[in-house]
Design a protein around this motif. Sequence first.
Motif, short mmCIF file in Angstrom:
data_model
loop_
_atom_site.label_atom_id
_atom_site.label_comp_id
_atom_site.label_asym_id
_atom_site.label_seq_id
_atom_site.Cartn_x
_atom_site.Cartn_y
_atom_site.Cartn_z
N GLY A 131 47.77 20.85 51.37
CA GLY A 131 46.38 20.77 50.95
C GLY A 131 45.85 19.34 51.01
N PRO A 132 44.57 19.17 51.36
CA PRO A 132 44.03 17.82 51.54
C PRO A 132 43.74 17.09 50.22
CG PRO A 132 42.29 19.45 51.88
CD PRO A 132 43.57 20.22 51.69
N THR A 133 43.95 15.76 50.24
CA THR A 133 43.52 14.87 49.16
C THR A 133 42.89 13.63 49.79
OG1 THR A 133 45.76 13.91 49.12
CG2 THR A 133 45.27 15.58 47.46
N ALA A 134 42.06 12.95 49.03
CA ALA A 134 41.39 11.75 49.55
C ALA A 134 42.44 10.70 49.91
CB ALA A 134 40.44 11.19 48.50
N MET A 135 42.33 10.15 51.10
CA MET A 135 43.27 9.17 51.63
C MET A 135 44.71 9.70 51.63
SD MET A 135 41.78 5.58 50.16
CE MET A 135 42.60 4.69 51.49
N ASN A 136 44.85 11.02 51.63
CA ASN A 136 46.18 11.64 51.65
C ASN A 136 47.05 11.13 50.50
OD1 ASN A 136 48.13 13.41 52.83
ND2 ASN A 136 49.12 11.67 53.83
N ALA A 137 46.42 10.86 49.36
CA ALA A 137 47.11 10.15 48.28
C ALA A 137 48.12 11.02 47.52
CB ALA A 137 46.10 9.58 47.30
N GLN A 138 47.85 12.33 47.41
CA GLN A 138 48.81 13.27 46.78
C GLN A 138 49.32 12.77 45.42
OE1 GLN A 138 51.81 14.52 49.92
NE2 GLN A 138 50.64 13.07 51.16
N PRO A 139 48.44 12.49 44.47
CA PRO A 139 48.89 11.89 43.21
C PRO A 139 49.55 12.86 42.23
CG PRO A 139 46.52 12.27 43.13
CD PRO A 139 46.96 12.58 44.54
N LEU A 140 49.55 14.17 42.51
CA LEU A 140 50.10 15.13 41.54
C LEU A 140 51.62 14.99 41.44
CD1 LEU A 140 49.62 17.59 39.65
CD2 LEU A 140 50.05 19.05 41.64
N ARG A 141 52.10 14.93 40.20
CA ARG A 141 53.54 14.97 39.92
C ARG A 141 53.81 16.12 38.98
NH1 ARG A 141 52.63 12.27 43.51
NH2 ARG A 141 53.07 10.06 43.87
N VAL A 142 54.92 16.81 39.20
CA VAL A 142 55.21 18.05 38.48
C VAL A 142 56.53 17.88 37.73
CG1 VAL A 142 55.66 20.52 38.72
CG2 VAL A 142 54.00 19.39 40.24
N LEU A 143 56.49 18.04 36.43
CA LEU A 143 57.70 18.02 35.62
C LEU A 143 57.98 19.45 35.18
CD1 LEU A 143 59.86 16.31 34.13
CD2 LEU A 143 58.25 16.18 32.21
N LEU A 144 59.07 20.03 35.67
CA LEU A 144 59.43 21.40 35.31
C LEU A 144 60.33 21.40 34.09
CD1 LEU A 144 60.36 22.95 38.80
CD2 LEU A 144 58.20 23.19 37.53
N LEU A 145 59.91 22.12 33.05
CA LEU A 145 60.74 22.23 31.85
C LEU A 145 61.47 23.56 31.93
CD1 LEU A 145 58.22 20.86 29.22
CD2 LEU A 145 59.82 19.62 30.68
N ARG A 146 62.74 23.46 32.30
CA ARG A 146 63.54 24.67 32.53
C ARG A 146 64.50 24.91 31.35
NH1 ARG A 146 64.39 27.82 36.68
NH2 ARG A 146 63.46 26.54 38.31
N SER A 147 65.13 23.87 30.87
CA SER A 147 66.09 24.05 29.78
C SER A 147 65.36 24.28 28.45
CB SER A 147 66.97 22.79 29.66
OG SER A 147 66.21 21.72 29.15
N SER A 148 66.04 24.96 27.53
CA SER A 148 65.39 25.18 26.23
C SER A 148 65.27 23.86 25.46
CB SER A 148 66.14 26.23 25.42
OG SER A 148 67.52 25.96 25.42
N ALA A 149 66.16 22.92 25.72
CA ALA A 149 66.05 21.62 25.06
C ALA A 149 64.78 20.90 25.50
CB ALA A 149 67.28 20.76 25.37
N ALA A 150 64.48 20.95 26.79
CA ALA A 150 63.27 20.30 27.30
C ALA A 150 62.02 21.00 26.77
CB ALA A 150 63.28 20.31 28.83
N ARG A 151 62.06 22.33 26.74
CA ARG A 151 60.90 23.09 26.24
C ARG A 151 60.63 22.75 24.77
NH1 ARG A 151 59.34 27.94 28.74
NH2 ARG A 151 60.92 27.31 30.23
N ALA A 152 61.72 22.58 24.01
CA ALA A 152 61.56 22.27 22.59
C ALA A 152 60.88 20.92 22.38
CB ALA A 152 62.93 22.29 21.89
#
Lengths: 204, 204
Positions: A50-71
């Motif tokens: 998907g396009p972004t201005a200047m191809n900057a792609q600033p989105l970062r995704v942190l996946l909380l999978r473990s129950s410790a991280a979710r807590a």
Amino acid sequence: MVNAPADELLALDRAAQDLLFRAARTANAFTDEPVDEAQVRAVHDLVRNGPTAMNAQPLRVLLLRSSAARARLLPYVSAGNRDKTAGAPLTAVLAADVDWHDRLPELFPHRPGARDWFTGDPAGREAQARFNAALQIGYLVVGVRAAGLAAGPMAGFDATGVEREFFPDGRHRVLLLMNIGRPAPDAWRERLPRLPYEEVVTTL
Amino acid sequence: MVNAPADELLALDRAAQDLLFRAARTANAFTDEPVDEAQVRAVHDLVRNGPTAMNAQPLRVLLLRSSAARARLLPYVSAGNRDKTAGAPLTAVLAADVDWHDRLPELFPHRPGARDWFTGDPAGREAQARFNAALQIGYLVVGVRAAGLAAGPMAGFDATGVEREFFPDGRHRVLLLMNIGRPAPDAWRERLPRLPYEEVVTTL
């Protein structure tokens, strides 16, 4: 003026229209079926185009999978969002990297000096990070649905708290939380009303 | 871990993946073929279903169809975007309504007092307007492609000037311009690099 139904004027077939938009809904409850890493990789492989201005792609995704991280997340989530977040197979913290300009030499290589345009402008960088990452979240909602999964985006949380807890580097702004999984039978209420064309679009 | 190609892990078929993301590109040149109102209505009818926080739907679209309207825009467009904007069959000015909360009694009817939460918070309203309208622009890019058209989003323009020229009411913030049409043979260069999964997604 053609009076064909709107879906026949689209190149995208009706089944795909339903999967991505017409039948898709924001889920508030999920089954226990896990969302594995291969599925998340497949979603990324699709929506990263998907396009972004200047191809900057600033989105970062942190996946909380473990129950410790979710807590660690739950104390910052509003009361109304807490149970569904605890029960979802996967929760994504969606953030914008305000130092996206550091990647421009690789991502926008035909303008070698582009990075330097932004070094002295942290406020402008943050505004562009927020805008372009939000665009990418729009693509991501579509991509999660393209995988046959339901997205449950949530704006009700303490963004400053989540940033302090998960992004102590100070270079990320948390924009949205998103539960991801298979919808439970009671996943949604009736769809809320949408604005008609005449109230959204004006032609000059 | 399954090693299937990423596109086989998606419910969306490969042709639709190509139409919306993999083969789709930001167009920089367009044919003369017009984009009629029925097509735009079909795109709206699809993407209006996309989710926004509190169902606020703050995106407003001003379509510049006449050459007189287009001529009013061009002085505010950066030099590099001017010719392609003049030559596109349709240009959309994409704006966020900062008074979106006025519609909450209809759009979020199960919380009758929701509008009042935002009356005293213009800065918060603007931030939410910008975020949710950007999400909707993400859906719109996908929707334009779903119609078999090419989108040409452009961030290089004088937003304050465009607001003054087209939205003198002061309640709209212009976020992006988007040319819409059929791509000309020379519509794009090679695709720019995309960030790999490992640099976008972290799992805890």
